[in-house]
Design an enzyme around this catalytic site. Structure first.
Site, mmCIF file in Angstrom:
data_model
loop_
_atom_site.group_PDB
_atom_site.id
_atom_site.type_symbol
_atom_site.label_atom_id
_atom_site.label_comp_id
_atom_site.label_asym_id
_atom_site.label_seq_id
_atom_site.Cartn_x
_atom_site.Cartn_y
_atom_site.Cartn_z
ATOM 1 N N ASP A 54 0.988 -1.080 0.064
ATOM 2 C CA ASP A 54 0.081 0.138 -0.097
ATOM 3 C C ASP A 54 0.950 1.351 0.030
ATOM 4 O OD1 ASP A 54 -2.079 1.636 0.429
ATOM 5 O OD2 ASP A 54 -1.788 1.893 2.585
ATOM 6 N N ASP A 56 -0.388 4.869 0.984
ATOM 7 C CA ASP A 56 -0.473 6.003 2.052
ATOM 8 C C ASP A 56 -0.229 5.370 3.654
ATOM 9 O OD1 ASP A 56 -1.197 7.796 0.314
ATOM 10 O OD2 ASP A 56 -3.147 8.288 0.661
ATOM 11 N N SER A 113 -2.989 0.615 -4.239
ATOM 12 C CA SER A 113 -3.615 1.802 -3.584
ATOM 13 C C SER A 113 -5.168 2.190 -3.931
ATOM 14 C CB SER A 113 -2.656 3.020 -3.529
ATOM 15 O OG SER A 113 -3.199 4.093 -2.955
ATOM 16 N N ARG A 114 -5.796 2.468 -2.821
ATOM 17 C CA ARG A 114 -7.183 2.786 -2.980
ATOM 18 C C ARG A 114 -7.316 4.476 -2.835
ATOM 19 N NH1 ARG A 114 -10.658 -0.117 1.694
ATOM 20 N NH2 ARG A 114 -12.378 1.233 0.798
ATOM 21 N N ASP A 167 -1.828 -0.509 6.231
ATOM 22 C CA ASP A 167 -1.938 0.169 7.401
ATOM 23 C C ASP A 167 -3.268 -0.227 8.123
ATOM 24 O OD1 ASP A 167 -3.226 3.240 7.246
ATOM 25 O OD2 ASP A 167 -2.474 1.940 5.348
#
Length: 503
Positions: A54, A56, A113-114, A167
């Site tokens: 991921d 962020d 990543s979203r 995270d």
């Protein structure tokens, strides 16, 4: 030193402290043999075929949605200035680059990543010179299982041969749990990859896990292993309605999954068509349900919903209280009297006059500030034991509970210069650039006589609690906000959802 210089120094110092702490903090580490160009074929098979990161709050910080000023100014973030790689992540990336033809010659690397800031993320990957590192890049908003479906198709690599770092663990915006159900070994790093042992431990866990490759396996933040079993379609779950959208006829039920051993509660989607014929529900209603797969999108949804009998309570002894929610460690820092300012970018506390009393609810997550609050607290000469005590809730008080009652002081706007003052930073337990622009004073705070289970919501919400849990003296005098409500009872009250950083 002027405040602006102080700000830069504090931020850089916090990064340096976190980098140094990777070598100072005790952590579980595995002994690994030195890798050379003569790596054996058996050791190659102990590595995943695809490593997925991921972005962020995993590889870099802050999360891109937090850069609101840049978005309003229509500017792009700059790598190493507005967005920074975690020091350990930077070291790990360099190790991978140096060993692509050796240890990692049979391993591919990817991003999932979203974020909604898709263009920003691609530009930052270029600025960090990471585009050439990743064989596959999937950046788009939505369910992260969609990212992995694409990665599987693009790479031809099976889920059981992948490892994933993120995270966000579970719940409505969780990623580790749903991805682990696909068969991917997922690694939960709530504070990002802030130390190298997160990476080395995860690879060792993959080697051990590869002998059985059980789906639903998560490497937790403390290096323990959890295996989350998929929902039994015949098992009856119980929960409370957390959210309702009547216009689109759907909602979410907050429930504690069986066998989760104290893990955070989950949110289960339901559509009004699954409700008993003629029944209506309100937020807070208790329901029983089973879990099925929605054939239209392949996601879990509540089925066989039934209303449960409501518990008979003494309404005469209940008091209607305003509540706001914070995550640990900041909820504990406020409850223990260290944190005397709460800052938000939104206007959540603006409508409430000085003297308003509210309950403090502890959210289900740990706020991912990269442990910067520790650097702030140490600047006030607190030692590790004192900091740990201030970050901890008393026995019997835990996540998902209203734990304390607070009296608000005045709410006022601040400048970045003010927020960088050392005393201000210690009062907030955050560095100036991390704090919200609106500060609310905490005039006094006291723990409840016992914790009360409350379903958390966004913004300021109301909950009925037993009057006997309120500390003596707090309800003897009228609440300023209640008097204001009474004087304007004929006015229309609008409900709002607030999205803002909490420190």
């Amino acid at each position: 030193m002027n405040p602006l210089s102080c700000m830069r120094f504090a931020f850089l110092a916090s990064l340096l402290c976190r980098g140094v702490s990777a070598f100072m903090r005790p952590s579980v580490k595995y002994t690994t043999a030195t890798t050379t160009a003569t790596t054996t074929s058996s050791s190659l098979h102990s590595l995943p075929s695809l490593v997925v990161f991921d972005l962020d709050n995993t590889l870099w910080t802050p999360e891109l949605y937090q850069l609101r000023k840049l978005a309003r100014a229509n500017k792009y973030p700059v790598a190493h200035r507005d967005v920074k790689l975690y020091p350990a992540a930077k070291e790990i990336i360099q190790q991978i680059k140096n060993d692509r033809n050796g240890r990692f010659s049979s391993t591919k690397f990817a991003v999932a990543s979203r974020t909604k800031s898709v263009d920003w993320a691609h530009r930052l990957l270029e600025q960090f010179e990471l585009k050439e590192l990743f064989d596959y890049i999937e950046i788009f908003p939505g369910d992260k299982k969609q990212h992995f479906n694409k990665l599987k198709r693009s790479s031809g690599i099976d889920y059981k041969d992948m490892i994933f770092f993120d995270d966000a663990r579970d719940g409505r915006f969780g990623n580790c749990e749903p991805v682990s159900q696909l068969g991917v070994l997922s690694v939960h790093c709530p504070n990002g990859i802030y130390e190298e042992s997160i990476w080395t431990n995860a690879l060792q866990h993959y080697k051990d896990w590869s002998s059985h490759k059980s789906p639903g396996t998560i490497v937790e933040w403390n290096n323990s292993i959890t295996t989350v079993k998929d929902a039994d379609p015949n098992e009856v779950q119980k929960g409370k309605v957390k959210y309702i959208n009547r216009e689109k006829r759907f909602g979410f039920i907050k429930y504690q999954a069986r066998g989760s051993k104290g893990r955070a509660t989950k949110d289960m989607f339901f559509h009004f068509s699954a409700l008993p014929y003629g029944e209506d529900v309100e937020e807070g209603d208790e329901l029983s349900f089973t879990i099925s797969i929605d054939s239209s999108n392949g996601k879990h949804a509540a089925a066989n919903i039934e209303m449960t009998e409501k518990e008979v309570v003494d309404e005469g002894n209940l008091v209607d209280m305003r509540v706001f929610s914070m995550n640990l460690p900041f909820a504990a820092l406020l409850s223990n009297g260290y944190k005397t300012l709460e800052t938000r970018n939104g206007t959540m506390f603006t409508p409430y006059p000085e003297g308003t009393k509210m309950l403090l609810h502890v959210g289900q997550r740990i706020y991912p500030d990269g442990n910067r609050h520790i650097d702030v607290m140490k600047s006030g000469d607190l030692d590790d034991d004192e900091i740990q005590a201030l970050k901890s809730l008393p026995p019997g008080f835990t996540k998902g509970m209203a734990v304390a009652i607070v009296e608000l002081g005045k709410t006022y706007e601040t400048t970045l210069r003010q927020r960088c003052e050392p005393d201000f930073q210690r009062s907030v337990a955050a560095f100036g650039p991390d704090s919200g622009m609106r500060a609310t004073e905490i005039k006094r705070v006291e723990y409840l006589k016992r914790g009360v289970k409350v379903s958390g919501q966004g913004g300021v919400f109301k909950a009925k609690v037993d009057r006997d849990v309120i500390p003596d003296g707090w309800l003897d005098e009228p609440d300023e906000a209640d008097e204001a409500d009474a004087s304007s009872s004929t006015s229309t009250k609008k409900k709002g959802v607030y999205y803002s950083a909490t420190f």
